[in-house]
Design a protein around this motif. Structure first.
Motif, PDB file in Angstrom:
ATOM      1  N   ARG A  61      -6.224  -5.373   5.599  1.00 52.63           N
ATOM      2  CA  ARG A  61      -4.797  -5.300   5.293  1.00 52.63           C
ATOM      3  C   ARG A  61      -4.549  -5.783   3.857  1.00 52.63           C
ATOM      4  O   ARG A  61      -5.465  -6.312   3.212  1.00 52.63           O
ATOM      5  CB  ARG A  61      -4.008  -6.134   6.307  1.00 52.63           C
ATOM      6  N   PRO A  62      -3.345  -5.599   3.345  1.00 53.11           N
ATOM      7  CA  PRO A  62      -3.076  -5.997   1.953  1.00 53.11           C
ATOM      8  C   PRO A  62      -3.463  -7.433   1.632  1.00 53.11           C
ATOM      9  O   PRO A  62      -3.956  -7.716   0.541  1.00 53.11           O
ATOM     10  CB  PRO A  62      -1.561  -5.768   1.827  1.00 53.11           C
ATOM     11  N   ALA A  63      -3.256  -8.368   2.564  1.00 52.85           N
ATOM     12  CA  ALA A  63      -3.608  -9.764   2.297  1.00 52.85           C
ATOM     13  C   ALA A  63      -5.113  -9.920   2.079  1.00 52.85           C
ATOM     14  O   ALA A  63      -5.547 -10.756   1.270  1.00 52.85           O
ATOM     15  CB  ALA A  63      -3.145 -10.654   3.455  1.00 52.85           C
TER      16      ALA A  63
ATOM     17  N   SER B 125       1.483  -5.949   8.920  1.00 46.21           N
ATOM     18  CA  SER B 125       1.287  -5.153   7.714  1.00 46.21           C
ATOM     19  C   SER B 125       0.379  -3.961   7.993  1.00 46.21           C
ATOM     20  O   SER B 125      -0.392  -3.939   8.963  1.00 46.21           O
ATOM     21  CB  SER B 125       0.697  -6.026   6.607  1.00 46.21           C
ATOM     22  N   GLU B 126       0.450  -2.976   7.110  1.00 47.88           N
ATOM     23  CA  GLU B 126      -0.311  -1.757   7.308  1.00 47.88           C
ATOM     24  C   GLU B 126      -1.808  -2.003   7.153  1.00 47.88           C
ATOM     25  O   GLU B 126      -2.253  -2.916   6.470  1.00 47.88           O
ATOM     26  CB  GLU B 126       0.136  -0.700   6.291  1.00 47.88           C
TER      27      GLU B 126
END
Length: 294
Positions: free
Chosen positions: A14-16, A2-3
């Motif tokens: 990251r998004p998480a 992920s970015e």
């Protein structure tokens, strides 16, 4: 993969991670920003080498995410005094003897190199640096040591060390790897922030003698306080003021001159005087130590 939304002090978010933080804040509406940062450190096992949580760094990370709109922090409950004036404030101490001391190094007798970090003598160290060092005193942030050197009962020198600057291209070349390869081990490098021989001390070879003695003990002193060793020493020398003679005499290595941008540079433009970077490895395998995996 992920970015990466944000990179902060070597940690990629990251998004998480953002989802986790949002849920943590939502499930703990009564906690302050500080208490939230402690919980994040516990969940992420984000600790200093001495086992203490990196809660101050974590608060900086969460504030950056808050300002970028990724999370919403609770309102600040109070604003601590943390400005340049407060960081340069020093306590008054009793006047010290300024009678000139001149002559050979041996005439000084036995020199005591006293570690005064969180100990008796720290106020005197701060005062002397503030009064007689051309940069004055500024309260260090993060890991640091302070040494007060005495000849008998008289202070003759102050030497301060702190955590190393995060980005130095000359150091990368010396280590033989880009900064990303050893950024996780920057805490194994000590930076000589202040070196002061009091102006009434005129003793040839004293400065290099002290550098040599400090190099032999600093790793053990650092380990006793912060629970990790030191493998490389470094210092900047302002070439408009000094020649680096004592570092050369103590077998340090000059890696070259920095670009003069400093930490306050705007758009890569020079913001301070040109300085030379001097280093001293504390062992032949220093590079391998710095490049060891976490």
């Amino acid at each position: 993969m992920s970015e990466v939304l944000l990179s902060f002090r070597g940690r990629q978010i990251r998004p998480a991670d953002v989802i986790f933080l949002r849920e943590l804040i939502a499930h703990n509406p009564g906690l302050s920003r500080r208490r939230l940062s402690v919980k994040v450190c516990e969940a992420w096992q984000w600790v200093q080498p001495n086992g203490q949580p990196r809660d101050m760094v974590c608060r900086g990370l969460m504030l950056a995410l808050h300002r970028a709109g990724h999370i919403e922090l609770p309102p600040k409950r109070w604003s601590p005094t943390n400005n340049a004036i407060a960081h340069r404030r020093v306590a008054a101490v009793a006047p010290c003897d300024t009678t000139p001391i001149e002559g050979p190094l041996a005439a000084l007798g036995t020199l005591e190199i006293r570690l005064v970090r969180r100990a008796e003598g720290e106020s005197l160290f701060n005062y002397l640096v503030n009064q007689y060092h051309y940069l004055g005193f500024s309260r260090p942030v993060g890991e640091h040591l302070k040494y007060l050197v005495l000849a008998g009962a008289r202070p003759i020198a102050c030497v301060g060390w702190s955590s190393a600057p995060r980005q130095l291209n000359l150091r990368d070349q010396f280590v033989g790897a880009p900064k990303e390869a050893y950024r996780h081990n920057l805490h194994l490098i000590a930076y000589n922030t202040r070196y002061l021989l009091l102006p009434w001390i005129k003793v040839p070879h004293l400065a290099s003698h002290l550098l040599g003695r400090l190099a032999r003990r600093i790793s053990a002193d650092w380990h006793a306080l912060y629970h990790h060793p030191i493998h490389l020493l470094e210092s900047f020398v302002d070439i408009e003021r000094f020649k680096g003679t004592c570092y050369r005499a103590a077998n340090w290595t000059c890696l070259g001159r920095c670009a003069g941008r400093g930490t306050k540079s705007k758009r890569g433009q020079p913001a301070c005087s040109i300085k030379e970077l001097w280093v001293y490895p504390l062992g032949k395998n220093f590079s391998a130590r710095l490049l060891q995996a976490p």
